[in-house]
Scaffold this active site. Sequence first.
Site, mmCIF file in Angstrom:
data_model
loop_
_atom_site.group_PDB
_atom_site.id
_atom_site.type_symbol
_atom_site.label_atom_id
_atom_site.label_comp_id
_atom_site.label_asym_id
_atom_site.label_seq_id
_atom_site.Cartn_x
_atom_site.Cartn_y
_atom_site.Cartn_z
ATOM 1 N N ASP A 1 99.078 -16.201 34.437
ATOM 2 C CA ASP A 1 100.595 -15.897 34.152
ATOM 3 C C ASP A 1 101.363 -17.258 34.046
ATOM 4 O OD1 ASP A 1 100.572 -17.151 36.666
ATOM 5 O OD2 ASP A 1 101.896 -15.514 37.673
ATOM 6 N N GLU A 2 100.733 -18.215 33.571
ATOM 7 C CA GLU A 2 101.568 -19.546 33.267
ATOM 8 C C GLU A 2 100.841 -20.134 32.255
ATOM 9 O OE1 GLU A 2 102.674 -22.309 36.977
ATOM 10 O OE2 GLU A 2 101.349 -21.075 37.403
#
Lengths: 159, 420
Positions: B101-102
Amino acid sequence: MANNKKTVLSTMKVDGIHVGFPSPAQDYMNPCIDLNMELVIHPSATFYGRVVGNSMLDAGVEEGDILVIDKAIEPKEGDMAVCFVDGEFTLKFISFRSPEDVKPVKSKGKVLSSYNILEHKNLWLLPANKAYKPIEITESNDFTVWGVVTYVIKKIVKK
Amino acid sequence: MYALADCNNFFVSCERAFQPQLEGRPVVVLSNNDGCVVARSNESKALGIKMGTPYFKVKDLVDAGKLVVRSSNYTLYGDMSGRIMSILSSASPKMEVYSIDEAFMVMDGMNSEQIKPIAHSLVHQIRKWVGVPVSIGVADTKTLAKVASHFAKKYPGYKGVCAIDSEEKRLKALSMTEIGDIWGIGWRTAPKLAEQGVKTALDFVNKPQEWVERRMGITGVRTWLELQRHNSVEDEQESKRKSICTSRSFAQMIDDEKELTLRVSDFAAICAKKLRSEKTAAYTVGVFIQTNHFRDDLSQYDPWYSINLDVPASSTREIISAALQVLKSIYRPGYKYKRAGVIVMDIVDNDDIQPTLFDFDAKARERDDKISQVMDKVNKSGNNILRLATQRPGHYADGIKCDFRSGLFSTQWNDLIEVH
């Protein structure tokens, strides 16, 4: 996906070409039609849904049909959209005008729908089936337009 | 400059994208096997639920209808992550996916006034297209970009984008950030620093470099420099991973060697498949098995052992056979095993494989590789249709508890959302 396509292609091209006459079609080889390419405009924003019930029957959408839903498209008047209303996904036409303002207009004997352009603050969700009532969306509803329907996939063959 | 895009409460946001009724409600996502809380919505954070809380401790809230719980649905999260990363990569030619998610976007040659509008439009686009809220932090170094993303997430006024682009903003941000929240400062280090009076990131950068180096070594110095706008964390090279680990806890404890063999074979097959998908092979195959540490009443045993292969391998047969060899040497009857895993290490690119001169059966290798390729093709759906006889039938996730899993809405034809 891309890899998959490549394999299909290479097996098609290689086979049967090295002996006898070269195929006259060889130079005209195209990759086979890829439905993802044709039906999916924005891959990152495209999801699918399954139709339950028949509220859009008159628009040709019936129970069991598959919807191609594009969340990237900005919904506008008359779009068929998947909306989330009070805890449920619903499929309807989007209208910014009240259905009372919609008057049938006849043209060469055919009934067409037309709208009186009137200011209307609220949003309407219009079914395509007389058995269902239009839904007026107000501030009291928990509501979002989830995505615009771009294609409907219908299974015709009955197994 | 760098722009760090970080999805807000990612797993929960993915659930909400397909279940908008969860919007505004306290939601948690549980780890594999429904063990403990691994993701929380802001509302469940406000209820005081901490990361890692075991499920049974929040069960009362769930039963009372005050908390919604979901099993982790990594198929869904992985697909959503792919969509987000592809949108982000369209904005920056150089991007490093840091986790599910990054991602860091390398914005070379641009200043923050140019980056901010791009970042705002990415936040809007990802929210609309995928349905997941994202925050973006912009700064001169990766570590500062991380700090900025925390502010973007925490304060709605930023509308998802915060840039640390002046000395004044940098000092203010550092003074407002606890040292433990800085990227690269471990949870063990933070309390030690606090004992020395270093509570905020500003306290930390005010210490002399020697002080930092003495206590934390070179990695501490890197963080210290990064917080002062000196880039010290290198951009990731296109390097492949150094090791791949596949491990699972079992829903029920296992003491039977045959059953354990099946599980370890599955894990080894997954490792082999990952190696192949990254066009790499591994020199070393290791296996660990563990008893249940929480059961004081049972005898404990958690061995680990690895063996080296003559030539790095990535075929399912070779990796499984090595793993089973290791398992045989470490397995002891009479224990109840709760967890097992396979780790493949010393990974090299396929192109760099040096066959040993002797004892290398090139034909057998070629055959194994071909079989693996066929397996990969047939098994694409995720089900182990083609498997070695030592593997289990069905999906490798079978037998893992996931009582509250939502549908595979975006990847499975039978799990599509229903539209009325």
